[in-house]
Design an enzyme around this catalytic site. Structure first.
Site, PDB file in Angstrom:
ATOM      1  N   ASN A 155       0.801  -1.235   0.000  1.00 28.62           N
ATOM      2  CA  ASN A 155       0.000   0.000   0.000  1.00 28.62           C
ATOM      3  C   ASN A 155       0.823   1.268   0.000  1.00 28.62           C
ATOM      4  O   ASN A 155       0.506   2.241  -0.657  1.00 28.62           O
ATOM      5  CB  ASN A 155      -0.988  -0.018   1.157  1.00 28.62           C
ATOM      6  CG  ASN A 155      -0.288  -0.132   2.505  1.00 28.62           C
ATOM      7  OD1 ASN A 155       0.700  -0.830   2.650  1.00 28.62           O
ATOM      8  ND2 ASN A 155      -0.798   0.598   3.489  1.00 28.62           N
ATOM      9  N   GLY A 198       1.559  -6.045   7.149  1.00 28.77           N
ATOM     10  CA  GLY A 198       0.681  -6.650   6.145  1.00 28.77           C
ATOM     11  C   GLY A 198      -0.609  -7.088   6.809  1.00 28.77           C
ATOM     12  O   GLY A 198      -1.006  -6.552   7.848  1.00 28.77           O
ATOM     13  N   THR A 247      -1.773 -13.037   7.511  1.00 35.02           N
ATOM     14  CA  THR A 247      -0.364 -13.363   7.222  1.00 35.02           C
ATOM     15  C   THR A 247       0.474 -13.202   8.474  1.00 35.02           C
ATOM     16  O   THR A 247       1.399 -13.978   8.735  1.00 35.02           O
ATOM     17  CB  THR A 247       0.155 -12.456   6.101  1.00 35.02           C
ATOM     18  OG1 THR A 247      -0.751 -12.524   5.011  1.00 35.02           O
ATOM     19  CG2 THR A 247       1.541 -12.876   5.646  1.00 35.02           C
ATOM     20  N   GLU A 279       2.966  -5.365  12.269  1.00 37.66           N
ATOM     21  CA  GLU A 279       2.047  -4.235  12.046  1.00 37.66           C
ATOM     22  C   GLU A 279       0.970  -4.741  11.113  1.00 37.66           C
ATOM     23  O   GLU A 279       1.237  -4.986   9.932  1.00 37.66           O
ATOM     24  CB  GLU A 279       2.805  -3.079  11.389  1.00 37.66           C
ATOM     25  CG  GLU A 279       3.869  -2.466  12.265  1.00 37.66           C
ATOM     26  CD  GLU A 279       3.274  -1.883  13.544  1.00 37.66           C
ATOM     27  OE1 GLU A 279       3.940  -1.938  14.579  1.00 37.66           O
ATOM     28  OE2 GLU A 279       2.141  -1.400  13.487  1.00 37.66           O
ATOM     29  N   CYS A 339      -3.524   1.511   6.400  1.00 32.85           N
ATOM     30  CA  CYS A 339      -4.030   0.815   7.591  1.00 32.85           C
ATOM     31  C   CYS A 339      -4.564   1.787   8.624  1.00 32.85           C
ATOM     32  O   CYS A 339      -5.212   1.398   9.572  1.00 32.85           O
ATOM     33  CB  CYS A 339      -2.929  -0.039   8.206  1.00 32.85           C
ATOM     34  SG  CYS A 339      -1.468   0.910   8.557  1.00 32.85           S
ATOM     35  N   GLU A 359       6.815   0.278  16.155  1.00 34.57           N
ATOM     36  CA  GLU A 359       7.916   0.798  15.337  1.00 34.57           C
ATOM     37  C   GLU A 359       8.112   2.263  15.706  1.00 34.57           C
ATOM     38  O   GLU A 359       7.365   2.800  16.527  1.00 34.57           O
ATOM     39  CB  GLU A 359       7.549   0.658  13.853  1.00 34.57           C
ATOM     40  CG  GLU A 359       7.421  -0.799  13.403  1.00 34.57           C
ATOM     41  CD  GLU A 359       7.123  -0.912  11.927  1.00 34.57           C
ATOM     42  OE1 GLU A 359       6.048  -0.480  11.494  1.00 34.57           O
ATOM     43  OE2 GLU A 359       7.973  -1.439  11.189  1.00 34.57           O
TER      44      GLU A 359
HETATM   45  O1  TXE Z   1      -0.903  -8.446   2.621  1.00 39.29           O
HETATM   46  P1  TXE Z   1      -0.034  -9.716   2.854  1.00 39.29           P
HETATM   47  P2  TXE Z   1      -1.505  -7.966   1.293  1.00 39.29           P
HETATM   48  C1  TXE Z   1      -4.214  -5.803   4.838  1.00 39.29           C
HETATM   49  C2  TXE Z   1      -5.328  -5.419   3.912  1.00 39.29           C
HETATM   50  C3  TXE Z   1      -5.085  -6.282   2.731  1.00 39.29           C
HETATM   51  C4  TXE Z   1      -4.592  -7.546   3.393  1.00 39.29           C
HETATM   52  C5  TXE Z   1      -3.760  -8.377   2.453  1.00 39.29           C
HETATM   53  O2  TXE Z   1      -6.567  -5.781   4.497  1.00 39.29           O
HETATM   54  O3  TXE Z   1      -6.251  -6.534   1.996  1.00 39.29           O
HETATM   55  O4  TXE Z   1      -3.757  -7.093   4.454  1.00 39.29           O
HETATM   56  O5  TXE Z   1      -2.880  -7.455   1.816  1.00 39.29           O
HETATM   57  C6  TXE Z   1       4.253 -11.191   2.327  1.00 39.29           C
HETATM   58  N1  TXE Z   1       5.160 -15.515   4.974  1.00 39.29           N
HETATM   59  N2  TXE Z   1      -3.081  -4.905   4.734  1.00 39.29           N
HETATM   60  O6  TXE Z   1      -1.818  -9.021   0.295  1.00 39.29           O
HETATM   61  O7  TXE Z   1      -0.470 -10.907   2.108  1.00 39.29           O
HETATM   62  C7  TXE Z   1       3.777 -10.622   1.014  1.00 39.29           C
HETATM   63  O8  TXE Z   1       4.528 -11.145  -0.059  1.00 39.29           O
HETATM   64  C8  TXE Z   1       5.883 -14.392   4.880  1.00 39.29           C
HETATM   65  C9  TXE Z   1      -2.815  -4.035   5.829  1.00 39.29           C
HETATM   66  O9  TXE Z   1      -0.530  -6.927   0.924  1.00 39.29           O
HETATM   67  O10 TXE Z   1      -0.004  -9.764   4.304  1.00 39.29           O
HETATM   68  C10 TXE Z   1       4.010  -9.139   1.225  1.00 39.29           C
HETATM   69  O11 TXE Z   1       5.350  -8.810   0.995  1.00 39.29           O
HETATM   70  N3  TXE Z   1       5.530 -13.317   4.123  1.00 39.29           N
HETATM   71  C11 TXE Z   1      -1.368  -3.617   5.839  1.00 39.29           C
HETATM   72  C12 TXE Z   1       3.667  -8.962   2.704  1.00 39.29           C
HETATM   73  O12 TXE Z   1       3.755 -10.256   3.287  1.00 39.29           O
HETATM   74  C13 TXE Z   1       4.352 -13.398   3.464  1.00 39.29           C
HETATM   75  C14 TXE Z   1      -0.917  -3.114   4.513  1.00 39.29           C
HETATM   76  C15 TXE Z   1       2.255  -8.433   2.923  1.00 39.29           C
HETATM   77  O13 TXE Z   1       1.397  -9.301   2.236  1.00 39.29           O
HETATM   78  C16 TXE Z   1       3.522 -14.531   3.513  1.00 39.29           C
HETATM   79  C17 TXE Z   1      -1.255  -4.052   3.474  1.00 39.29           C
HETATM   80  C18 TXE Z   1       3.982 -15.634   4.320  1.00 39.29           C
HETATM   81  N4  TXE Z   1       3.272 -16.741   4.423  1.00 39.29           N
HETATM   82  C19 TXE Z   1      -2.321  -4.920   3.615  1.00 39.29           C
HETATM   83  N5  TXE Z   1       2.416 -14.291   2.744  1.00 39.29           N
HETATM   84  C20 TXE Z   1      -1.070  -2.533   6.846  1.00 39.29           C
HETATM   85  N6  TXE Z   1      -1.159  -2.874   8.119  1.00 39.29           N
HETATM   86  O14 TXE Z   1      -0.724  -1.439   6.450  1.00 39.29           O
HETATM   87  C21 TXE Z   1       2.563 -13.049   2.246  1.00 39.29           C
HETATM   88  N7  TXE Z   1       3.719 -12.510   2.662  1.00 39.29           N
END
Ligand code: TXE
Length: 481
Positions: free
Chosen positions: A150, A226, A230, A248, A282, A461
Site C-alpha cells: 500500500n 501486512g 499473514t 504491524e 491501515c 515501530e
Molecule cells: O498483505 P499480505 P496484502 C491488509 C489489507 C489487505 C490484506 C492483504 O486488508 O487486503 O492485508 O494485503 C508477504 N510468509 N493490509 O496481500 O499478504 C507478502 O509477499 C511471509 C494491511 O498486501 O499480508 C508481502 O510482501 N511473508 C497492511 C507482505 O507479506 C508473506 C498493509 C504483505 O502481504 C507470507 C497491506 C507468508 N506466508 C495490507 N504471505 C497494513 N497494516 O498497512 C505473504 N507474505
C-alpha cells in the site's frame, strides 16, 4: 519488458531459477514489468551475504553508518520524481500523492534513523559500594523485513532504516505486487556505497520467499507489515524459533465526530482520512461515527463532497483517487460493498467499479463509497476492507460510541473530533487503539511509538522503539574492587 533483479551481496542478480512473475500497472490493468520469482535458494544466498557482512557492519562506528544512511536519503531526494512516478505506476496511486507523501517519507525514514542512532544510548545502574551494572545494546545480526503494497517504499524503508542504523544486516522482501521502488532503492544503495551484504533484497511471492525468510534459522528477527492473517502465519512459524517479532497488521479504525467539533476542519480532514491512497492505508478511518445533532448535516455535506472527488488517471493533477492495487483487491473491495447491501446498508455515494475510457479503460478503479444504515457489529463494520469504502452512523452518548469503536478485533488507530479538551482526553484514553489523533489525522512524529493493539499487531515501530527492537540488550554487572 523490464526485468528487475534481486540485490544480493551488493550486486543486482537474476533469480537462481531464472523464473519471473508478471508485474502489473493497476491503472491500465496490464503487465508492464517482470520480477524475480525467487525461491528459498535466493533467500539462502541473501542470508549468506548478510552473514558475511554482519561483523564488519556491527563494528562500523555509528557515525559512519549514519553518514552512509544520510547519503542514501540524499539520493532518494535527488531521484524523488523518478521514484514517485515508479511508485504511482506500480501501485496505482495518484502521482501527486507519491510525490507529496510516499517518497518524502522514505527520505525522512533514512535521515531520521541516520541521526537517531547517534543519540541512541543505554542505561547504567550503580549498586552503591557493591557493583556497577551497565547495559549494552548490540545489533541482533541478520534480520528480516517484509513489507506490503500500500505504501511500498515508505514502509519498506521504515523497517530497513532502523535495522541497518542499529548495525544489523538485512534480508528484505517488498510486496510482489509493488516491487519497483525497492529495486530502484537497491541501485541507490550501490551508488551510496552501502557495503556489500548490509542490505539484500529478494523479490518474489510471500508463501515462497517471505516464508523461507521466516523459517530461516539465521534470520533472528522479523519485522512485518501486512494482513492480520499473514501475521498469524508468520507468528506461527517464528514463535517456536524464538525470533523477535514486530507485526504491524490490519485495522478497522473509528473516526469519532462529536457535535462540538471544528466542523469545517473535521469535514476536510475526514474526506482525506476516508479515501487517501484509495483507502489503502491501515490508518484510514473507515467507520465514521457522528453525534446525532450534526448527523444529517454531516451526511449531506460529506456525500456532496465525496461525489465531487475525481477518480482517474493517476498522473492527472486533479485526480483524487487512482486505481486500487490489483484486480484481486478490486474484487475483494467490491465484494464487501455487495455484502454491505446484503447486510441492510444503503449506498449514499459510489458503490461501483469506475470504468474510465482510453488507456485506462481496463484499469482497476473503484468509486469512493459511503454506506449508512448498518449495525455496528455486522461484518462490513467488523472486517478490514482496505479500499475506498466507509460506513457512517449516528450515536448519542460517549458510552455508546466507545462500545461501537471498541467492538472490533482490531486496535490500530482512532480519530476524535471535539473542541472539549477533557472529552478528548477521556475518549482518547478509553478507545482501544495504539494511535489516537485528536482534531487531526496522519500527523506523524517519527519519534513516537507506532503500532496497534489486539489483532492490529505486536510491538511498536518508530524512534527508539525501533532501535530497541533491532538490538539485543545485555546487562553486565561488575563487582566494585
Ligand atoms: O498483505 P499480505 P496484502 C491488509 C489489507 C489487505 C490484506 C492483504 O486488508 O487486503 O492485508 O494485503 C508477504 N510468509 N493490509 O496481500 O499478504 C507478502 O509477499 C511471509 C494491511 O498486501 O499480508 C508481502 O510482501 N511473508 C497492511 C507482505 O507479506 C508473506 C498493509 C504483505 O502481504 C507470507 C497491506 C507468508 N506466508 C495490507 N504471505 C497494513 N497494516 O498497512 C505473504 N507474505
Amino acid at each position: 519488458m523490464q526485468k528487475i533483479k534481486n540485490y544480493i551481496g551488493g550486486k543486482l542478480v537474476e533469480p537462481s531459477n531464472g523464473q519471473y512473475l508478471d508485474n502489473y500497472n493497476p491503472a491500465i490493468g496490464s503487465v508492464y514489468s517482470l520480477i524475480p520469482d525467487s525461491t528459498s535458494k535466493d533467500v539462502e544466498l541473501a542470508v549468506k551475504a548478510a552473514e558475511k557482512a554482519s561483523e564488519a557492519w556491527a563494528n562500523t562506528p555509528a557515525k559512519e553508518r549514519s553518514d552512509i544512511m544520510s547519503k542514501i536519503a540524499d539520493l532518494i531526494q535527488r531521484d524523488l520524481d523518478k521514484l514517485a512516478q515508479a511508485e504511482s505506476i506500480d501501485n496505482g496511486k495518484p502521482l501527486k500523492l507519491a510525490k507529496r507523501v510516499d517518497i518524502p517519507r522514505a527520505v525522512d525514514n533514512f535521515s531520521f534513523f541516520a541521526t537517531a542512532i547517534l543519540h541512541f544510548s543505554s542505561e547504567a545502574h550503580s549498586m552503591e559500594g557493591i557493583a556497577l551494572n551497565y547495559t549494552l545494546r548490540e545489533p541482533i545480526g541478520v534480520v528480516g523485513c517484509i513489507s506490503p503494497w500500500n505504501l511500498p517504499l515508505y514502509l519498506f524503508t521504515w523497517k530497513i532504516a532502523p535495522a541497518i542504523a542499529a548495525g544489523n544486516c538485512v534480508v528484505a522482501k517488498p510486496s510482489e505486487v509493488t516491487p519497483m521502488t525497492a529495486y530502484l532503492l537497491s541501485e541507490l544503495c550501490i551508488e551510496a556505497g552501502l557495503p556489500e551484504g548490509v542490505l539484500n533484497i529478494v523479490h518474489g511471492l510471500g508463501p515462497k520467499v517471505g516464508s523461507a525468510m521466516t523459517k530461516h534459522k539465521k534470520i533472528k528477527a522479523i519485522s512485518f507489515t501486512g494482513g492480520t492473517k499473514t501475521g498469524e502465519e508468520i507468528a506461527r512459524v517464528a514463535a517456536p524459533m524464538f525470533k523477535k517479532l514486530s507485526l504491524e497488521l490490519g485495522g478497522k479504525n473509528p473516526n469519532i465526530i462529536f457535535a462540538d467539533c471544528d466542523y469545517d476542519k473535521m469535514l476536510k480532514t475526514t474526506i482525506h482520512s476516508s479515501f487517501a491512497n484509495q483507502g489503502q492505508i491501515c490508518l484510514c478511518g473507515s467507520r465514521i461515527f457522528i453525534e446525532r445533532p450534526i448527523y444529517d448535516k454531516f451526511k449531506e455535506d460529506f456525500v456532496k463532497k465525496v461525489k465531487q472527488l475525481i477518480v482517474g488517471d493517476p498522473d492527472g493533477d486533479k485526480t483524487n483517487l487512482g486505481a486500487v492495487v490489483s484486480e484481486a483487491h478490486m474484487n475483494k473491495v467490491l465484494s464487501y460493498i455487495k455484502l454491505a447491501e446484503e447486510e441492510g446498508g444503503t449506498i449514499l455515494a459510489g458503490g461501483k467499479r469506475k470504468i474510465l475510457d482510453g488507456k485506462h479503460k481496463d484499469g482497476w478503479f473503484i468509486e469512493p463509497t459511503i454506506i449508512e444504515g448498518l449495525s455496528y457489529d455486522c461484518r462490513t463494520n467488523q472486517e478490514e476492507i482496505f479500499g475506498p469504502v466507509v460506513t457512517i452512523m449516528p450515536f448519542d452518548t460517549e458510552e455508546e460510541v466507545l462500545k461501537y469503536a471498541n467492538s472490533t478485533e482490531y486496535g490500530l488507530a482512532a480519530t476524535i473530533w471535539t473542541e472539549d479538551l477533557s472529552k478528548a482526553h477521556r475518549v482518547a484514553d478509553l478507545v482501544e487503539s495504539g494511535i489516537v489523533w485528536v482534531n487531526c489525522w496522519l500527523v506523524r512524529d517519527l519519534r513516537t511509538p507506532f503500532g496497534g493493539m489486539k489483532n492490529s499487531g505486536v510491538g511498536r515501530e518508530g524512534g527508539f522503539e525501533a532501535l530497541r527492537f533491532f538490538t539485543e540488550p545485555k546487562n553486565i554487572c561488575v563487582k566494585w574492587a
